[in-house]
Design a protein around this motif. Structure first.
Motif, short mmCIF file in Angstrom:
data_model
loop_
_atom_site.label_atom_id
_atom_site.label_comp_id
_atom_site.label_asym_id
_atom_site.label_seq_id
_atom_site.Cartn_x
_atom_site.Cartn_y
_atom_site.Cartn_z
N MET A 1 3.99 -10.08 -4.42
CA MET A 1 5.26 -9.84 -4.64
C MET A 1 5.91 -8.88 -3.43
SD MET A 1 6.85 -8.17 -8.28
CE MET A 1 8.26 -7.43 -8.06
N TYR A 2 6.98 -9.17 -2.89
CA TYR A 2 7.65 -8.16 -1.86
C TYR A 2 8.38 -7.21 -2.67
CZ TYR A 2 5.55 -10.94 1.89
OH TYR A 2 4.81 -11.48 2.61
N LYS A 3 8.28 -5.93 -2.26
CA LYS A 3 9.19 -4.70 -2.67
C LYS A 3 9.74 -4.05 -1.58
CE LYS A 3 6.45 -4.01 -6.79
NZ LYS A 3 5.76 -2.97 -7.72
N THR A 4 10.89 -3.36 -1.67
CA THR A 4 11.47 -2.56 -0.85
C THR A 4 10.69 -1.31 -0.69
OG1 THR A 4 12.84 -1.51 -2.44
CG2 THR A 4 13.90 -3.55 -1.37
N ILE A 5 11.34 -0.46 0.22
CA ILE A 5 10.68 0.91 0.72
C ILE A 5 10.73 1.60 -0.48
CG2 ILE A 5 10.86 2.82 2.04
CD1 ILE A 5 9.57 0.68 3.86
N GLU A 16 9.95 8.31 0.08
CA GLU A 16 10.28 7.10 0.78
C GLU A 16 10.15 7.14 2.57
OE1 GLU A 16 14.43 5.92 -0.08
OE2 GLU A 16 14.23 6.42 -1.95
N HIS A 17 10.35 8.55 2.86
CA HIS A 17 10.14 8.78 4.44
C HIS A 17 8.66 8.50 4.70
CE1 HIS A 17 9.79 13.02 3.12
NE2 HIS A 17 8.99 13.09 4.39
N GLN A 18 7.76 9.10 3.82
CA GLN A 18 6.60 8.95 4.14
C GLN A 18 5.95 7.43 3.94
OE1 GLN A 18 5.18 11.33 0.67
NE2 GLN A 18 4.49 12.88 1.86
N VAL A 19 6.64 6.59 3.12
CA VAL A 19 6.10 5.19 3.20
C VAL A 19 6.81 4.50 4.51
CG1 VAL A 19 6.66 2.90 2.07
CG2 VAL A 19 5.96 5.11 0.88
N LEU A 20 7.97 4.83 4.92
CA LEU A 20 8.55 4.42 6.07
C LEU A 20 7.86 4.58 7.37
CD1 LEU A 20 10.73 2.44 6.96
CD2 LEU A 20 12.30 4.59 7.28
N ARG A 21 7.17 6.10 7.51
CA ARG A 21 6.42 6.57 8.42
C ARG A 21 5.22 5.63 8.66
NH1 ARG A 21 2.47 10.06 8.38
NH2 ARG A 21 3.16 10.87 6.54
N LEU A 22 4.41 5.29 7.28
CA LEU A 22 3.32 4.56 7.41
C LEU A 22 3.60 3.40 7.93
CD1 LEU A 22 1.88 6.06 4.03
CD2 LEU A 22 0.99 6.43 6.23
N VAL A 23 4.93 2.52 7.46
CA VAL A 23 4.99 1.30 7.92
C VAL A 23 5.08 1.26 9.47
CG1 VAL A 23 6.94 -0.33 8.00
CG2 VAL A 23 6.04 0.66 5.86
N TYR A 24 6.01 2.17 10.19
CA TYR A 24 6.09 2.24 11.69
C TYR A 24 4.97 2.52 12.34
CZ TYR A 24 11.33 2.61 10.78
OH TYR A 24 12.44 2.18 10.53
N ARG A 29 1.36 -2.86 6.14
CA ARG A 29 1.95 -4.04 6.47
C ARG A 29 3.39 -4.35 5.89
NH1 ARG A 29 -3.37 -5.56 5.48
NH2 ARG A 29 -2.61 -6.60 3.76
N SER A 30 4.08 -4.87 6.57
CA SER A 30 5.52 -5.26 6.13
C SER A 30 6.30 -6.34 6.91
CB SER A 30 6.32 -4.14 6.16
OG SER A 30 6.51 -3.54 7.62
N VAL A 31 7.28 -6.88 6.22
CA VAL A 31 7.87 -7.92 7.14
C VAL A 31 9.46 -7.30 7.26
CG1 VAL A 31 6.66 -9.67 6.74
CG2 VAL A 31 8.50 -9.25 4.93
N TYR A 32 10.28 -7.52 8.48
CA TYR A 32 11.67 -7.31 8.15
C TYR A 32 12.33 -8.54 8.11
CZ TYR A 32 16.15 -5.23 9.83
OH TYR A 32 17.17 -4.86 10.20
N ASP A 33 13.34 -8.59 7.08
CA ASP A 33 14.07 -9.89 6.83
C ASP A 33 15.31 -9.82 7.47
OD1 ASP A 33 15.71 -8.40 5.19
OD2 ASP A 33 15.52 -9.52 3.50
N GLY A 34 15.84 -8.98 8.31
CA GLY A 34 17.00 -8.82 8.91
C GLY A 34 17.85 -7.93 8.33
N THR A 35 17.74 -7.38 7.27
CA THR A 35 18.76 -6.39 6.49
C THR A 35 17.65 -5.24 6.04
OG1 THR A 35 18.55 -7.50 4.46
CG2 THR A 35 20.32 -7.89 5.91
N ASN A 40 4.59 -6.29 1.03
CA ASN A 40 3.76 -7.03 -0.08
C ASN A 40 3.10 -6.09 -0.81
OD1 ASN A 40 2.20 -8.59 -1.49
ND2 ASN A 40 1.63 -10.15 0.17
N SER A 41 3.28 -6.10 -2.27
CA SER A 41 2.48 -5.03 -3.05
C SER A 41 0.95 -5.42 -3.26
CB SER A 41 3.16 -4.77 -4.31
OG SER A 41 3.46 -6.20 -5.08
N GLY A 42 0.80 -6.65 -2.77
CA GLY A 42 -0.78 -6.84 -3.07
C GLY A 42 -1.84 -6.31 -2.28
N GLN A 43 -1.39 -5.72 -1.17
CA GLN A 43 -2.03 -5.05 -0.13
C GLN A 43 -2.63 -3.75 -0.87
OE1 GLN A 43 -0.18 -3.52 3.37
NE2 GLN A 43 1.73 -4.08 2.48
#
Length: 76
Positions: A1-5, A16-24, A29-35, A40-43
């Motif tokens: 299941m995919y979730k937002t930041i 939120e900024h900590q999660v975003l920093r870990l993504v960068y 792991r994450s995907v960008y859908d254009g917006t 993926n919360s399974g990780q």
């Protein structure tokens, strides 16, 4: 299941900024859908399992009595 930041930050108990920093940094792991960035919360299943095990170990450690020291001599 995919979730937002934002949803991932709430699930992990982080800002939120900590999660975003870990993504960068590539640590989440994450995907960008254009917006928006989707995660993926399974990780995180292993993370939550390890967190529960650590909590149990700490609780056992806290409830273990301190053994009597054999070097202490009560000589007055």
């Amino acid at each position: 299941m995919y979730k937002t930041i934002e949803e991932t930050a709430i699930d992990l108990g982080m800002l939120e900024h900590q999660v975003l920093r870990l993504v960068y940094e590539g640590r989440i792991r994450s995907v960008y859908d254009g917006t928006q960035v989707l995660i993926n919360s399974g990780q995180f299943s292993t993370y939550f399992e390890q967190l529960e095990r650590i909590k149990e170990e700490i609780e056992v450690w806290r409830n273990t009595p301190i053994p009597e020291d054999i070097d202490i001599k009560d000589e007055d």
